[in-house]
Design a protein around this motif. Structure first.
Motif, PDB file in Angstrom:
ATOM      1  N   GLU A  72       0.876  -1.156  -0.064  1.00  0.00           N
ATOM      2  CA  GLU A  72       0.220   0.125  -0.073  1.00  0.00           C
ATOM      3  C   GLU A  72       0.874   1.327   0.051  1.00  0.00           C
ATOM      4  O   GLU A  72       1.962   1.317   0.460  1.00  0.00           O
ATOM      5  N   THR A  73       0.128   2.346  -0.497  1.00  0.00           N
ATOM      6  CA  THR A  73       0.969   3.691  -0.477  1.00  0.00           C
ATOM      7  C   THR A  73       0.890   4.052   1.148  1.00  0.00           C
ATOM      8  O   THR A  73       0.046   3.547   1.874  1.00  0.00           O
ATOM      9  N   ALA A  74       1.560   5.255   1.143  1.00  0.00           N
ATOM     10  CA  ALA A  74       1.612   5.806   2.536  1.00  0.00           C
ATOM     11  C   ALA A  74       0.063   6.268   2.771  1.00  0.00           C
ATOM     12  O   ALA A  74      -0.600   6.619   1.818  1.00  0.00           O
ATOM     13  N   TRP A  75      -0.288   6.268   4.131  1.00  0.00           N
ATOM     14  CA  TRP A  75      -1.610   6.908   4.343  1.00  0.00           C
ATOM     15  C   TRP A  75      -1.668   8.331   4.475  1.00  0.00           C
ATOM     16  O   TRP A  75      -0.529   8.756   4.801  1.00  0.00           O
ATOM     17  N   THR A  76      -2.631   9.005   3.857  1.00  0.00           N
ATOM     18  CA  THR A  76      -2.591  10.455   3.475  1.00  0.00           C
ATOM     19  C   THR A  76      -4.016  10.897   3.506  1.00  0.00           C
ATOM     20  O   THR A  76      -5.022  10.273   3.788  1.00  0.00           O
ATOM     21  N   LEU A  77      -4.263  12.178   3.091  1.00  0.00           N
ATOM     22  CA  LEU A  77      -5.567  12.915   2.993  1.00  0.00           C
ATOM     23  C   LEU A  77      -6.049  11.926   1.778  1.00  0.00           C
ATOM     24  O   LEU A  77      -5.568  11.722   0.826  1.00  0.00           O
ATOM     25  N   THR A  78      -7.533  11.786   1.986  1.00  0.00           N
ATOM     26  CA  THR A  78      -8.255  11.098   1.247  1.00  0.00           C
ATOM     27  C   THR A  78      -8.126  11.720  -0.331  1.00  0.00           C
ATOM     28  O   THR A  78      -8.331  11.087  -1.284  1.00  0.00           O
ATOM     29  N   ALA A  79      -8.303  13.034  -0.363  1.00  0.00           N
ATOM     30  CA  ALA A  79      -8.047  13.872  -1.698  1.00  0.00           C
ATOM     31  C   ALA A  79      -6.766  13.264  -2.349  1.00  0.00           C
ATOM     32  O   ALA A  79      -6.646  13.087  -3.752  1.00  0.00           O
ATOM     33  N   VAL A  80      -5.779  13.319  -1.513  1.00  0.00           N
ATOM     34  CA  VAL A  80      -4.315  13.012  -2.254  1.00  0.00           C
ATOM     35  C   VAL A  80      -4.342  11.263  -2.650  1.00  0.00           C
ATOM     36  O   VAL A  80      -3.887  11.157  -3.963  1.00  0.00           O
ATOM     37  N   ALA A  81      -5.028  10.482  -1.886  1.00  0.00           N
ATOM     38  CA  ALA A  81      -4.830   9.108  -2.311  1.00  0.00           C
ATOM     39  C   ALA A  81      -5.853   8.932  -3.605  1.00  0.00           C
ATOM     40  O   ALA A  81      -5.688   8.168  -4.415  1.00  0.00           O
ATOM     41  N   ARG A  82      -6.918   9.810  -3.687  1.00  0.00           N
ATOM     42  CA  ARG A  82      -7.732   9.472  -4.938  1.00  0.00           C
ATOM     43  C   ARG A  82      -7.011  10.084  -6.057  1.00  0.00           C
ATOM     44  O   ARG A  82      -7.031   9.634  -7.001  1.00  0.00           O
ATOM     45  N   HIS A  83      -6.086  11.176  -6.047  1.00  0.00           N
ATOM     46  CA  HIS A  83      -5.490  11.763  -7.235  1.00  0.00           C
ATOM     47  C   HIS A  83      -4.539  10.479  -7.429  1.00  0.00           C
ATOM     48  O   HIS A  83      -4.172  10.553  -8.508  1.00  0.00           O
ATOM     49  N   THR A  84      -3.824   9.970  -6.541  1.00  0.00           N
ATOM     50  CA  THR A  84      -2.650   8.870  -6.673  1.00  0.00           C
ATOM     51  C   THR A  84      -3.432   7.498  -7.535  1.00  0.00           C
ATOM     52  O   THR A  84      -2.925   7.155  -8.448  1.00  0.00           O
ATOM     53  N   PHE A  85      -4.524   7.268  -7.199  1.00  0.00           N
ATOM     54  CA  PHE A  85      -5.588   6.289  -7.764  1.00  0.00           C
ATOM     55  C   PHE A  85      -5.630   6.596  -9.279  1.00  0.00           C
ATOM     56  O   PHE A  85      -5.426   5.784 -10.035  1.00  0.00           O
ATOM     57  N   GLU A  86      -6.086   7.908  -9.341  1.00  0.00           N
ATOM     58  CA  GLU A  86      -6.297   8.355 -10.878  1.00  0.00           C
ATOM     59  C   GLU A  86      -5.336   8.444 -11.719  1.00  0.00           C
ATOM     60  O   GLU A  86      -5.019   8.212 -12.581  1.00  0.00           O
TER      61      GLU A  86
END
Length: 94
Positions: A72-86
């Motif tokens: 898994e990636t580092a846990w972060t702000l939800t918006a940042v994780a969504r950007h990474t997923f995109e």
């Protein structure tokens, strides 16, 4: 009246683009009692990705069925994780 059934299979992941961002992947750690999968990629490939949310944070989980590994990636702000997923979906990151 027919009801439309949404596509539950998830999107395909685009091939990595030249010069794509190399993500840092970590061993999963038990940080929260429940993890919610917000979105996921199709399971027709050997590697799948899931956008996850837990304890007010977000991260991306990568499962490689051939190697039988989960990272898994580092846990972060939800918006940042969504950007990474995109970015992963577009082939801009791996």
């Amino acid at each position: 009246m027919a009801r439309e059934i949404p596509d539950f299979h998830g999107p395909h992941v685009a091939p990595p683009l030249p010069g794509h961002l190399e993500l840092t992947w970590y061993e999963p750690a038990p940080r929260a009692p429940r993890i919610r999968v917000v979105s996921h990629t199709r399971e027709c490939r050997g590697t799948t990705y899931e956008l996850c949310s837990a304890a007010g944070q977000g991260f991306v989980r990568r499962t490689d069925r051939e190697k039988q590994t989960v990272h898994e990636t580092a846990w972060t702000l939800t918006a940042v994780a969504r950007h990474t997923f995109e970015q992963i979906l577009r082939g801009e990151a791996r």
